[in-house]
Motif scaffolding. Structure first.
Motif, PDB file in Angstrom:
ATOM      1  N   ASP A   1      51.902  28.032  -2.230  1.00  0.00           N
ATOM      2  CA  ASP A   1      51.241  26.783  -1.969  1.00  0.00           C
ATOM      3  C   ASP A   1      52.051  26.224  -0.746  1.00  0.00           C
ATOM      4  O   ASP A   1      52.899  25.663  -0.804  1.00  0.00           O
ATOM      5  CB  ASP A   1      51.617  25.807  -3.117  1.00  0.00           C
TER       6      ASP A   1
ATOM      7  N   PRO B   1      47.039  19.050   2.979  1.00  0.00           N
ATOM      8  CA  PRO B   1      46.066  19.360   2.047  1.00  0.00           C
ATOM      9  C   PRO B   1      44.589  18.215   2.147  1.00  0.00           C
ATOM     10  O   PRO B   1      43.680  18.638   1.509  1.00  0.00           O
ATOM     11  CB  PRO B   1      46.535  19.160   0.736  1.00  0.00           C
TER      12      PRO B   1
ATOM     13  N   ASP C   1      40.927  18.998  -3.203  1.00  0.00           N
ATOM     14  CA  ASP C   1      41.660  19.154  -1.951  1.00  0.00           C
ATOM     15  C   ASP C   1      42.624  20.268  -1.987  1.00  0.00           C
ATOM     16  O   ASP C   1      42.398  21.140  -3.140  1.00  0.00           O
ATOM     17  CB  ASP C   1      42.294  17.757  -1.971  1.00  0.00           C
ATOM     18  N   CYS C   2      43.465  20.463  -0.974  1.00  0.00           N
ATOM     19  CA  CYS C   2      44.141  21.571  -0.886  1.00  0.00           C
ATOM     20  C   CYS C   2      45.601  21.406  -1.337  1.00  0.00           C
ATOM     21  O   CYS C   2      46.522  22.185  -0.851  1.00  0.00           O
ATOM     22  CB  CYS C   2      43.988  22.284   0.494  1.00  0.00           C
ATOM     23  N   THR C   3      45.754  20.406  -2.213  1.00  0.00           N
ATOM     24  CA  THR C   3      47.164  20.204  -2.746  1.00  0.00           C
ATOM     25  C   THR C   3      47.699  21.324  -3.397  1.00  0.00           C
ATOM     26  O   THR C   3      49.082  21.862  -3.355  1.00  0.00           O
ATOM     27  CB  THR C   3      47.181  18.777  -3.537  1.00  0.00           C
TER      28      THR C   3
ATOM     29  N   CYS D   1      50.353  24.796   2.146  1.00  0.00           N
ATOM     30  CA  CYS D   1      49.410  23.670   3.010  1.00  0.00           C
ATOM     31  C   CYS D   1      50.226  22.591   3.172  1.00  0.00           C
ATOM     32  O   CYS D   1      50.591  21.819   2.255  1.00  0.00           O
ATOM     33  CB  CYS D   1      47.990  23.578   2.311  1.00  0.00           C
TER      34      CYS D   1
ATOM     35  N   THR E   1      47.168  25.194  -3.687  1.00  0.00           N
ATOM     36  CA  THR E   1      46.217  26.681  -3.384  1.00  0.00           C
ATOM     37  C   THR E   1      46.877  27.744  -4.051  1.00  0.00           C
ATOM     38  O   THR E   1      47.039  28.746  -3.323  1.00  0.00           O
ATOM     39  CB  THR E   1      46.115  26.486  -1.965  1.00  0.00           C
TER      40      THR E   1
END
Lengths: 189, 380
Positions: free
Chosen positions: A106, A111, A98-100, A108, A102
């Motif tokens: 960071d 996410p 997932d996009c927790t 996002c 990135t």
């Protein structure tokens, strides 16, 4: 006097500056997509749907997607999205990042939308529904689950809209893990 | 108590100072009205743009930005055909495919929306106020605030005029109003024309008006079930515009803060004027008290003077602000009219009176506490 000047707002601010220096009930389950319409099912709290023990035989979503219609299976995956107040959600295979996280920047805020891995997410996602006798997803308020929760659920594989396999859940679900996220992330209601 | 006429006469005795204070109070009132009107107009647009019974199907990957959202046209048509709970108006389903384009005109950007005829059934607040709906090739409907939004002079989008958009000439055939919404700053053309002009084979959204609140929930379930098949997500218009309110909230807050600062300026100006009045008339006040008027009567008379100044200045400001007419202002996502309605102008007048009261208070207290002997000796 008819002022038709879009810069008026700036003048305005400059001028301003200058001038002022349910009772819970047992869930009714087992409806099918072709079930006839029935009165709305009473709302159930998500806590009543939580299974007391983990489904140790749960398989990853990707493995379940390779299964057959009618097959009984327990699956485990990360909750990607849900419909408020209803036992309807999507689980994504745990192997899809997932996009927790990135990187250093960071930022996002959502996410769980997997916007950084859309292709993989689309390949490893499965719809889960727990239906009432009216064929609609059961009313569950509150659901007690949130995005990115690792959830195990058992049911029957069936074909959903577009012919893709989905899971008709049998009873409740088991919350296996709730990941810690940055405090700036606000989950939907 | 001293008669009101005494306060009025005193204002006339120092004509220039009174006049300057009156002009200052009138200006302050106008500024309070404008800043409050700005904040209220902006907040109203953000809060009332969304219709509570409209659902928008957007691309599953861009759920909140209609300009960046895309749905393959085939998917959008299939979704539109099967969406449950859509309101029917005169036998027509209130559902329209739409393409939202950020179109450039010099260094300005406006919104060009490609729509189907049913869009007028969906967006109920859109009313044709002049001309006709687009029916021919590259015909355009312009919102009342479209010129302001895209930086064109007034009249540039009058019915019959031609405007170049996306490198092609478009003929304006009608004008529309959609009070209190961001739609009013948009340009509408036929969906097919906008798709051709922008070389797009997809659409941004499917907008539909629902027949009941229950249908809103029905659609949420339908959209979730069909999300992967059509690559769509369902959002209520309220959800879509919630971001707009959030973005504009700091601006409206700033405007209201400005109004308070202006008001504070008014209080200081009046305090200064009334203090000067006390200092210039110390002996007179002493005499009044010597002939029998109490210190409270003298203080109240000063407060009356201050309130009279504020009321006359405030009323002038109220009347001046009423002459402004419709003032269009733009913001990044649209445009709106400055709210100069009677309640806003009354707020300005009320602010002037508050300034008058607060501004006169300290000088009045000073006059009340003045020792009689010192006052008679003009020793303050």
């Amino acid at each position: 006097m008819n002022l038709r000047n879009s810069s008026f707002a700036l003048t305005l601010f400059a001028g301003a500056l200058l001038s002022a220096c349910g009772g819970e009930s047992a869930p009714s389950v087992g409806g099918s997509p072709s079930a006839p319409a029935a009165p709305a099912t009473p709302s159930t709290a998500g806590s009543a749907m939580l299974l007391p023990a983990d489904l140790r035989d749960a398989v990853p979503v990707l493995e379940a997607l390779a299964g057959q219609e009618g097959q009984e299976v327990a699956i485990v995956g990360k909750l990607q999205s849900r419909v408020k107040g209803r036992a309807l959600f999507y689980l994504v295979d745990e192997s899809v990042p997932d996009c927790t996280r990135t990187g250093d920047k960071d930022t996002c805020r959502t996410p769980w939308d997997y916007c950084c891995n859309v292709k993989e997410m689309k390949a490893g996602i499965m719809l889960v529904e727990l239906r009432g006798t009216d064929g609609k997803p059961l009313r569950v308020e509150p659901l007690g689950l949130r995005e990115l929760d690792l959830v195990a659920v058992k049911g029957t594989l069936t074909k959903g809209e577009g012919g893709r396999l989905m899971l008709l859940a049998k009873d409740g679900w088991f919350l296996r893990d709730r990941p810690k996220v940055r405090s700036s992330i606000k989950f939907p209601d | 108590m001293l008669p009101l006429f005494y306060a009025l006469r005193n204002l006339g005795r120092r004509g220039i100072r009174t006049l300057l204070t009156l002009v200052g109070m009138a200006l302050i009132t106008v500024l309070v009205i404008l800043t409050d009107g700005f904040a209220r107009g902006l907040a109203k647009t953000a809060a009332t743009s969304a219709a509570p019974d409209v659902i928008v199907l957007v691309g599953a990957e861009q759920e909140f930005d209609l300009i960046r959202s895309f749905i393959p046209e085939g998917n959008a048509r299939a979704a539109a055909a099967t969406l449950p709970g859509v309101k029917e108006v005169d036998g027509r389903r209130a559902i329209s495919l739409e393409l939202h384009v950020a179109t450039r005109k010099g260094d300005q950007v406006g919104t060009l929306r490609g729509v189907e005829p049913e869009a007028f059934l969906v967006h109920e607040r859109v009313t044709l106020i002049e001309g006709v709906e687009p029916a021919g090739e590259r015909e355009l409907l312009a919102g009342r605030l479209a010129e302001s939004r895209i930086g064109l002079p007034a009249g540039a989008l009058a019915v019959g005029r031609t405007v170049e958009l996306e490198g092609l000439p478009w003929k304006v055939v009608g004008r529309f109003a959609a009070p209190g919404t961001v739609l009013e700053a948009e340009l509408w053309g036929r969906l097919r024309d906008v798709m051709t002009a922008t070389r797009r084979v997809d659409v941004s959204a499917v907008a539909a008006r629902m027949d009941s609140p229950e249908s809103m929930e029905e659609v949420a379930i339908w959209a979730a079930r069909n999300r992967l098949a059509y690559e769509i997500a369902a959002k209520t218009e309220v959800e879509l515009y919630a971001g707009l309110s959030e973005t504009l909230a700091p601006i409206t807050l700033l405007a209201r803060l400005m109004a308070l600062l202006v008001l504070a300026g008014g209080v200081l100006a009046l305090t200064n004027t009334m203090f000067a009045s006390v200092l210039a008339r110390t002996r007179e006040m002493g005499t009044l008290r010597a002939v029998g008027y109490g210190p409270l009567a003298v203080g109240v008379s000063l407060l009356e003077e201050s309130l009279l100044l504020a009321a006359i200045g405030g009323l002038t400001g109220y009347l001046v602000a009423g002459l402004f007419g419709e003032v269009p202002l733009k913001f990044p996502m649209g445009a709106f009219y400055l709210d100069l309605s009677v309640p806003v102008r009354l707020t300005g007048l009320g602010a002037a009176l508050v300034a008058g009261l607060l501004g006169g208070l300290i000088p009045a207290l000073r006059a009340i506490r003045m020792p009689l002997v010192d006052a008679l000796g003009d020793k303050l």
